[in-house]
Design a protein around this motif. Structure first.
Motif, PDB file in Angstrom:
ATOM      1  N   ASP A  61       0.858  -1.176   0.000  1.00  0.00           N
ATOM      2  CA  ASP A  61       0.000   0.000   0.000  1.00  0.00           C
ATOM      3  C   ASP A  61       0.902   1.236   0.000  1.00  0.00           C
ATOM      4  N   PHE A  62       0.805   2.025  -1.068  1.00  0.00           N
ATOM      5  CA  PHE A  62       1.656   3.213  -1.178  1.00  0.00           C
ATOM      6  C   PHE A  62       0.857   4.454  -0.809  1.00  0.00           C
ATOM      7  N   LYS A  63       1.374   5.210   0.127  1.00  0.00           N
ATOM      8  CA  LYS A  63       0.760   6.495   0.441  1.00  0.00           C
ATOM      9  C   LYS A  63       1.516   7.557  -0.367  1.00  0.00           C
ATOM     10  N   VAL A  64       0.836   8.121  -1.359  1.00  0.00           N
ATOM     11  CA  VAL A  64       1.513   9.036  -2.281  1.00  0.00           C
ATOM     12  C   VAL A  64       0.888  10.426  -2.239  1.00  0.00           C
ATOM     13  N   GLY A  65       1.637  11.404  -2.758  1.00  0.00           N
ATOM     14  CA  GLY A  65       1.128  12.765  -2.827  1.00  0.00           C
ATOM     15  C   GLY A  65      -0.107  12.830  -3.703  1.00  0.00           C
ATOM     16  N   GLN A  84      -3.141   0.768  -3.694  1.00  0.00           N
ATOM     17  CA  GLN A  84      -2.754  -0.580  -3.290  1.00  0.00           C
ATOM     18  C   GLN A  84      -2.360  -1.441  -4.472  1.00  0.00           C
ATOM     19  N   VAL A 137      11.170  12.060  -8.814  1.00  0.00           N
ATOM     20  CA  VAL A 137      10.387  11.166  -7.954  1.00  0.00           C
ATOM     21  C   VAL A 137      11.238  10.698  -6.774  1.00  0.00           C
ATOM     22  N   ALA A 138      12.281   9.914  -7.041  1.00  0.00           N
ATOM     23  CA  ALA A 138      13.137   9.459  -5.945  1.00  0.00           C
ATOM     24  C   ALA A 138      14.448   8.906  -6.503  1.00  0.00           C
ATOM     25  N   SER A 156      10.607  -0.904  -7.378  1.00  0.00           N
ATOM     26  CA  SER A 156      10.616   0.446  -7.966  1.00  0.00           C
ATOM     27  C   SER A 156       9.573   0.552  -9.065  1.00  0.00           C
ATOM     28  N   ALA A 171       6.031   0.645  -7.656  1.00  0.00           N
ATOM     29  CA  ALA A 171       5.805   1.903  -6.925  1.00  0.00           C
ATOM     30  C   ALA A 171       5.543   3.037  -7.912  1.00  0.00           C
ATOM     31  N   VAL A 172       6.390   3.152  -8.914  1.00  0.00           N
ATOM     32  CA  VAL A 172       6.260   4.256  -9.867  1.00  0.00           C
ATOM     33  C   VAL A 172       5.051   4.043 -10.789  1.00  0.00           C
ATOM     34  N   LEU A 194       2.018   5.028  -8.840  1.00  0.00           N
ATOM     35  CA  LEU A 194       1.999   6.486  -8.717  1.00  0.00           C
ATOM     36  C   LEU A 194       1.571   7.146 -10.031  1.00  0.00           C
ATOM     37  N   TRP A 245       2.526  17.567 -11.064  1.00  0.00           N
ATOM     38  CA  TRP A 245       3.608  17.369 -10.077  1.00  0.00           C
ATOM     39  C   TRP A 245       4.898  18.040 -10.554  1.00  0.00           C
TER      40      TRP A 245
END
Lengths: 503, 503
Positions: free
Chosen positions: A67-71, A91, A315-316, A349, A352-353, A356, A369
């Motif tokens: 579960d990713f909590k993103v902007g 998710q 992003v990161a 990665s 996740a991306v 997002l 963004w």
């Protein structure tokens, strides 16, 4: 702007890339299709029962959901607002592609993958490239890389040979030398002005190339950081890029476009002014694209450009992931190289991306963004520039306010140094560097961005400073400390009200 | 077992590794400390205000928290039980290391990192190496890699030179050739028996090395997959490893131990029997270690071993992450190579695995998971072996039941092929391979595991089959299809009750 927008629908008018296979190194040309590649073809046959690839059952991957909590994109609107703490949850399950919850899932992302990266994320980024750069030839392809550092190393070994010269900007990113020198590359530096790499000097270097004097053949590769160049912060304007592309055509150069700061294009600095209108809310991807200097990829009718994009600055950095775009012939060799090195970026990665960008933000959210980041970095740049104005002695320091990227590059009038007659530029640089650290601030010496760290080709005393991460207070304090060191070293009068307690 | 457990507390009796710097390639030896390395030293000074490294503010990383749903250790107990769907949630926040919730967090993991990987995960894996392998010399070091494929490529370029011979098992992992050949390596194959690589043949090859006949110097590097070898499935017993280590000492060899299947060590196959006691619940890490064949690292008093471990077979291939252990002198060169290529594994991978291993499972939970996997893969292996017993024609097929890894390797008595007099082994292999695909099953030809895919050094007709991922039904069906092809190709009688509808 002197170029046309090309959509995939207008394919018919586009040509294929020219043939660049003469560039492939012996190492690259000798790579065969991998056995895994052969097996993938067979596995695509319907009904096949496979005892082939030794991949574990995804049943034994002990991650069942992430579960990713993103902007949240809702929070990106307002210029000057703090980076959003409004977040949204998204998710990823193990078998979302089977349940229909998403087209990508953990079972795919966390299994072995192809040298291209997973097709789901590649698809999003291919659309992104089309939207932003619209390459003007037909057979381009985008794949994932394990970041620009990895991609550059692979590209050097793919397109260059030991002993060959690589054309680079007069000062360039240190890792280029750190990567290339052990591989046996030499570097031919091209002079720059306030608009970056000079086409006339590029042409001059190539037109007057003397193999025996140089000890190497005429270069075939130009490496450039066209936007917010590292270390100088310079952005090549469109006209400059077009001129350089023409010189590349004249001399049969292939261009490696390393562009991690492309989306950190900033409005012009107006001292004490408000943020200008170009950071206003974005209403469409097309509108956003118009605010960007076109990339080399966008000008590349010949397929002579390999473009490296990175998630590190937008992003990161820890994602260790980027994307590379070039003609299919070049990308095919890169995939072969991936198969025997990084294989592909981490599936953690990738998911996740993907969650997002594809499942949460979409292209429009991504662009919002990026526009938000532009506003944020503009504020940071302005703070550092205002500190420079306030605390650096203008008598001996000059700089060009950058319009992209992370860096301000200052030039010192080293001839005014009291010992300029007896000390070398490198010694003066070191004296200031050491004294600045002693005084509690870190700036990066310009010689670190030369192939041999200053023993030749050093045409001034420079320092690179970044506004990317320091707090506003730290930026001001660091510049104040640097200013004090410079005044002391150059025996100048003290600035009004300046603290030099640590000197 | 002929070796002693060494704890870090008994350091005083251990020696440092021998000096292996003569092995470093020109490329590797010429790598300088990176500029980032220099900056990290300066940044460690108290009170420094940094305008140095161009890393983005972690404020602009749009991941605010990640929640991992992972397998719960409570579910690993029972032998033969399905892989747990009992899960537990574990959360990573952006600033957990500041709030004290964990020693690792997203702000660290998703920022730029060091060429070692992040110190938090390295710390866990260093403890793990000490617990499992207890290397018998003082100055060993463990770092993260971007997976064994990446690590191997870096190691080859670090310890070997173009034109050099690499010692490998008679048949070995295809990627070794796919990586080494374009780099200019040659391969000297060493014969194997049912216990793997033959020390006598290794000694023979090296004692009789003829530089001019071979066109290369006597090899200095041995690459071996000691456990569940790919493709043969063979595991070298302890005595065999000790003999090989002695031959390595005699001939000054450095050993690259590629050991992704180390934790997939399986109980002996007992046809139709129950799973034996060695898959019983694990009560301590020490007890678990006693069930494993010691690694080369555990025997390595000289520091002549570089060991590559991987998460691919035990956690997730998509993590693209492993860990490498060797003497500090060798690891230092590898870190320099990381800095200009992969940098470090993905921070998403690092935080995922850290949360799983350090914050959720701990060393004991990890070992229970590994023991659970052993039970699972034993069932799979048994299913495939039982299918082989049932459906393959014993007159022409033989195999050794593997005690580790993912693979069963079958040998065909090709001399019995009706056209053995006129067809080559390679032609017979291809005939069977193609017919098997035609009949709806995929097995991997043995020649794919030779440096030149069978044009020389092919001493039989073999196929590799994996039980790693196929369903129990698919395994049986695939073997049945293969069996039918073999009977048909070799003109044998039909097995009882066998379906050959697809032939």
């Amino acid at each position: 702007m002197g170029f046309q927008s090309n959509s995939k629908n207008e394919n018919l008018v586009l040509n294929d890339a020219r043939d660049w296979s003469h560039l492939f190194s012996g190492e690259s040309a000798s790579r065969k299709s991998s056995v895994m590649q052969a097996m993938h073809g067979i596995l695509a046959q319907p009904g096949i029962r496979s005892l082939g690839p030794g991949a574990p059952s995804t049943e034994y991957i002990p991650f069942y959901g992430i579960d990713f909590k993103v902007g949240s994109t809702d929070a990106f609107e307002t210029v000057g607002k703090k980076t959003p703490d409004t977040t949204t949850s998204i998710q990823a399950g193990k078998h979302d592609s089977i349940t229909g919850a998403s087209k990508y899932d953990l079972a795919i992302a966390l299994q072995y993958g192809l040298g291209t990266g997973s097709k789901q994320l590649v698809e999003f980024l291919t659309e992104h490239i089309q939207l932003i750069h619209s390459p003007p030839y037909r057979d381009w392809q985008t794949i994932l890389s394990a970041g620009n550092t990895s991609a550059f190393e692979i590209v050097l070994r793919m397109l260059g040979n030991k002993g060959e010269y690589l054309l680079v900007e007069q000062h360039t990113y240190t890792t280029v030398f750190e990567t290339g020198l052990p591989l046996g590359f030499k570097f031919a530096q091209v002079r720059m002005d306030k608009d970056g790499l000079l086409p006339e000097d590029l042409d001059h270097v190539l037109s007057n190339w003397d193999e025996s004097a140089r000890g190497g053949e005429k270069p075939r590769l130009l490496y450039t950081i066209p936007t917010g160049q590292n270390p100088t912060g310079i952005t090549q304007p469109l006209a400059r890029r077009q001129e350089i592309y023409r010189v590349a055509q004249k001399h049969e150069l292939f261009i490696v476009e390393d562009d991690p700061y492309y989306f950190i294009q900033l409005p012009e600095f107006r001292p004490g002014g408000n943020l200008p209108a170009t950071t206003a809310p974005i209403t469409s991807v097309e509108e956003y694209v118009k605010t960007l200097v076109p990339s080399y990829l966008r000008l590349d009718t010949d397929g002579r450009v390999l473009r490296m994009d990175s998630f590190s600055k937008i992003v990161a950095p820890g994602a260790r992931m980027g994307w590379v775009t070039a003609s299919t012939q070049v990308i095919e060799r890169m995939i072969r190289a991936h198969e025997v090195s990084v294989q592909n970026p981490s599936g953690f990665s990738q998911i996740a991306v993907f969650k997002l960008l594809n499942d949460s933000w979409g292209h429009m959210g991504f662009v919002r963004w990026l526009a938000h980041l532009r506003g944020e970095y503009a504020k940071r740049r302005d703070t550092l520039l205002e500190a420079c104005d306030a605390f650096l002695p203008r008598e001996i320091v000059s700089w060009v306010p950058p319009t992209a990227g992370f860096f301000i590059w200052i030039s010192l009038d080293w001839a005014q140094h009291p010992e300029a007659g007896t000390k070398t530029k490198l010694q003066i640089e070191k004296e200031i560097f050491d004294a600045t650290i002693e005084n509690g601030a870190l700036v990066v010496p310009g010689s670190w961005f030369l192939p041999d760290e200053g023993s030749s080709g050093m045409d001034g005393v420079f320092f690179r400073m970044t506004y990317a991460a320091a707090s506003m207070d730290d930026m001001q304090e660091a510049i104040q400390r640097l200013g004090a060191v410079l005044r002391s070293t150059f025996k100048l009068g003290h600035a009004n009200g300046m603290s030099e307690s640590r000197l």
